[in-house]
Write an enzyme that holds these catalytic residues in place. Sequence first.
Site, short mmCIF file in Angstrom:
data_model
loop_
_atom_site.label_atom_id
_atom_site.label_comp_id
_atom_site.label_asym_id
_atom_site.label_seq_id
_atom_site.Cartn_x
_atom_site.Cartn_y
_atom_site.Cartn_z
N LEU A 53 0.89 -1.16 0.00
CA LEU A 53 0.00 0.00 0.00
C LEU A 53 0.92 1.21 0.00
O LEU A 53 1.78 1.33 0.88
CB LEU A 53 -0.89 -0.03 1.25
CG LEU A 53 -2.13 0.87 1.27
CD1 LEU A 53 -3.06 0.58 0.10
CD2 LEU A 53 -2.88 0.70 2.59
N ASP A 54 0.78 2.08 -0.99
CA ASP A 54 1.71 3.20 -1.17
C ASP A 54 1.84 4.05 0.09
O ASP A 54 0.91 4.13 0.90
CB ASP A 54 1.25 4.09 -2.32
CG ASP A 54 1.27 3.37 -3.65
OD1 ASP A 54 2.05 2.42 -3.79
OD2 ASP A 54 0.50 3.77 -4.55
N ILE A 55 2.96 4.74 0.20
CA ILE A 55 3.24 5.56 1.38
C ILE A 55 2.18 6.64 1.58
O ILE A 55 1.86 7.00 2.72
CB ILE A 55 4.66 6.18 1.26
CG1 ILE A 55 5.06 6.83 2.58
CG2 ILE A 55 4.74 7.17 0.09
CD1 ILE A 55 6.53 7.16 2.67
#
Length: 244
Positions: free
Chosen positions: A120-122
């Site tokens: 899950l992207d930052i």
Amino acid sequence: MELESMRLSKRMAQLGLCSRREADTYIEQGLVKVNGVVAILGQKVTEADRIDLAKQAHEAQAERVTILLNKPVGFVSGSPEKEYRAAIELITAQNHWSEDTSRRTFKPFMLKGLAPAGRLDIDSTGLLVLTQDGRVAKHLIGEDSRTDKEYLVRVRGQIQPNGLALLNHGLSLDGEALKPARVTWQNEDQLRFILRQGKKRQIRRMCELVGLRVVGLKRIRIGQIKLGNLPQGQWRFVRPEEQF
């Protein structure tokens, strides 16, 4: 017709007994029998062979934990990067959701081998799965995984006339046609995405291709398990009766 032979570890993973890596460990420890005989590493079997896993190995599998985290912005899913912290740093006794109904108590040994099953992207929030169980990881991110991931995506900009149709099917990333998705408008500035794919920053890049900019992204479901009321920055155990 002659049955195809394969490595014992591959067959054990096919049967859902454990992951291939876990299988090799159990074989090395003498905890696997094929047709009643203790197996050896690298052994070949067919679908007709009976494979038994020792009670000790079954107990080890049962002890492995799978955790659901509501990841905040600013944490990376995997290893720490530059000044950013890793999501696993949030798996502490203090951050354990008080309404977790699993009846399990956090112990530091549960962090050993705990890894994210997917990313899950930052700058994204929501449901992140961390697991010690290779079977769960294979189910969620294996090559043949068919597990849905659902996202709420807040956007800005003007979508091109055929943009919604293209988001559902017709876009390519990195020179590869994307698998069909299910994308619908929730309201005037929010889309709902359901994907079975997980290319890096896929949703943001898809939106850019049709004239939209993502300003907020939250994953709310993986398979049959929903984020629900789990507060941001907190986590809970996956209960035995829950299935992805």
